[in-house]
Write a protein that holds these residues in place. Sequence first.
Motif, PDB file in Angstrom:
ATOM      1  N   TRP A  63       0.833  -1.209   0.000  1.00  0.00           N
ATOM      2  CA  TRP A  63       0.000   0.000   0.000  1.00  0.00           C
ATOM      3  C   TRP A  63       0.862   1.250   0.000  1.00  0.00           C
ATOM      4  O   TRP A  63       0.479   2.286  -0.535  1.00  0.00           O
ATOM      5  CB  TRP A  63      -0.917   0.000   1.224  1.00  0.00           C
ATOM      6  CG  TRP A  63      -1.909  -1.123   1.228  1.00  0.00           C
ATOM      7  CD1 TRP A  63      -1.794  -2.300   1.895  1.00  0.00           C
ATOM      8  CD2 TRP A  63      -3.137  -1.192   0.519  1.00  0.00           C
ATOM      9  NE1 TRP A  63      -2.880  -3.096   1.655  1.00  0.00           N
ATOM     10  CE2 TRP A  63      -3.728  -2.433   0.813  1.00  0.00           C
ATOM     11  CE3 TRP A  63      -3.802  -0.318  -0.344  1.00  0.00           C
ATOM     12  CZ2 TRP A  63      -4.949  -2.824   0.290  1.00  0.00           C
ATOM     13  CZ3 TRP A  63      -5.026  -0.708  -0.858  1.00  0.00           C
ATOM     14  CH2 TRP A  63      -5.588  -1.946  -0.550  1.00  0.00           C
ATOM     15  N   ARG A  64       2.015   1.180   0.630  1.00  0.00           N
ATOM     16  CA  ARG A  64       3.009   2.255   0.650  1.00  0.00           C
ATOM     17  C   ARG A  64       4.320   1.657   0.161  1.00  0.00           C
ATOM     18  O   ARG A  64       4.634   0.496   0.463  1.00  0.00           O
ATOM     19  CB  ARG A  64       3.219   2.807   2.061  1.00  0.00           C
ATOM     20  CG  ARG A  64       2.003   3.475   2.655  1.00  0.00           C
ATOM     21  CD  ARG A  64       1.917   4.892   2.207  1.00  0.00           C
ATOM     22  NE  ARG A  64       0.919   5.625   2.972  1.00  0.00           N
ATOM     23  CZ  ARG A  64       0.637   6.871   2.759  1.00  0.00           C
ATOM     24  NH1 ARG A  64       1.276   7.559   1.839  1.00  0.00           N
ATOM     25  NH2 ARG A  64      -0.277   7.476   3.462  1.00  0.00           N
ATOM     26  N   LEU A  65       5.105   2.430  -0.530  1.00  0.00           N
ATOM     27  CA  LEU A  65       6.343   1.968  -1.117  1.00  0.00           C
ATOM     28  C   LEU A  65       7.250   1.286  -0.083  1.00  0.00           C
ATOM     29  O   LEU A  65       7.590   1.877   0.937  1.00  0.00           O
ATOM     30  CB  LEU A  65       7.088   3.140  -1.768  1.00  0.00           C
ATOM     31  CG  LEU A  65       8.339   2.776  -2.569  1.00  0.00           C
ATOM     32  CD1 LEU A  65       7.988   1.877  -3.748  1.00  0.00           C
ATOM     33  CD2 LEU A  65       9.040   4.030  -3.050  1.00  0.00           C
ATOM     34  N   GLY A  66       7.588   0.028  -0.338  1.00  0.00           N
ATOM     35  CA  GLY A  66       8.520  -0.709   0.502  1.00  0.00           C
ATOM     36  C   GLY A  66       7.959  -1.297   1.776  1.00  0.00           C
ATOM     37  O   GLY A  66       8.707  -1.837   2.587  1.00  0.00           O
ATOM     38  N   VAL A  67       6.651  -1.211   1.965  1.00  0.00           N
ATOM     39  CA  VAL A  67       6.059  -1.678   3.218  1.00  0.00           C
ATOM     40  C   VAL A  67       5.050  -2.793   2.932  1.00  0.00           C
ATOM     41  O   VAL A  67       3.889  -2.532   2.630  1.00  0.00           O
ATOM     42  CB  VAL A  67       5.373  -0.524   3.978  1.00  0.00           C
ATOM     43  CG1 VAL A  67       4.835  -1.015   5.312  1.00  0.00           C
ATOM     44  CG2 VAL A  67       6.344   0.631   4.186  1.00  0.00           C
ATOM     45  N   CYS A  68       5.535  -4.042   3.016  1.00  0.00           N
ATOM     46  CA  CYS A  68       4.695  -5.235   2.857  1.00  0.00           C
ATOM     47  C   CYS A  68       5.551  -6.456   3.155  1.00  0.00           C
ATOM     48  O   CYS A  68       6.775  -6.344   3.327  1.00  0.00           O
ATOM     49  CB  CYS A  68       4.103  -5.315   1.454  1.00  0.00           C
ATOM     50  SG  CYS A  68       5.321  -5.559   0.154  1.00  0.00           S
ATOM     51  N   THR A  69       4.938  -7.618   3.209  1.00  0.00           N
ATOM     52  CA  THR A  69       5.707  -8.825   3.540  1.00  0.00           C
ATOM     53  C   THR A  69       6.742  -9.150   2.470  1.00  0.00           C
ATOM     54  O   THR A  69       7.786  -9.722   2.778  1.00  0.00           O
ATOM     55  CB  THR A  69       4.792 -10.044   3.747  1.00  0.00           C
ATOM     56  OG1 THR A  69       3.948 -10.194   2.612  1.00  0.00           O
ATOM     57  CG2 THR A  69       3.959  -9.907   4.995  1.00  0.00           C
TER      58      THR A  69
END
Length: 103
Positions: A63-69
């Motif tokens: 959802w935001r750049l670089g923030v996910c599993t």
Amino acid sequence: MALQLRPNCEYCDCDLPPDATNARICSYECTFCANCVETKLSNVCPNCGGGFAPRPIRPTREWRLGVCTAKQAPSDKRVHLKYSLEDVATHCARIRDVPPEKR
């Protein structure tokens, strides 16, 4: 720093994937399944004596750049109890009647 999202219950070793709704953590991120927290540990962390809260679920979608599993991978290192089951039972019994906010 992101949570490690440890992959298993330290007590029974059941799998707790990153999206597990039954994962519980203490303030040190010791990780257990809800069943063990309720039936074996009486909401007492066998490592620090604190209480538990549901572990947050890290989004799989970016959802935001670089923030996910996919960008911040969960841990694949399994962690196990440092103490015997007898020691854990004694420790938890000694503390379980003290509310977590007063421990």
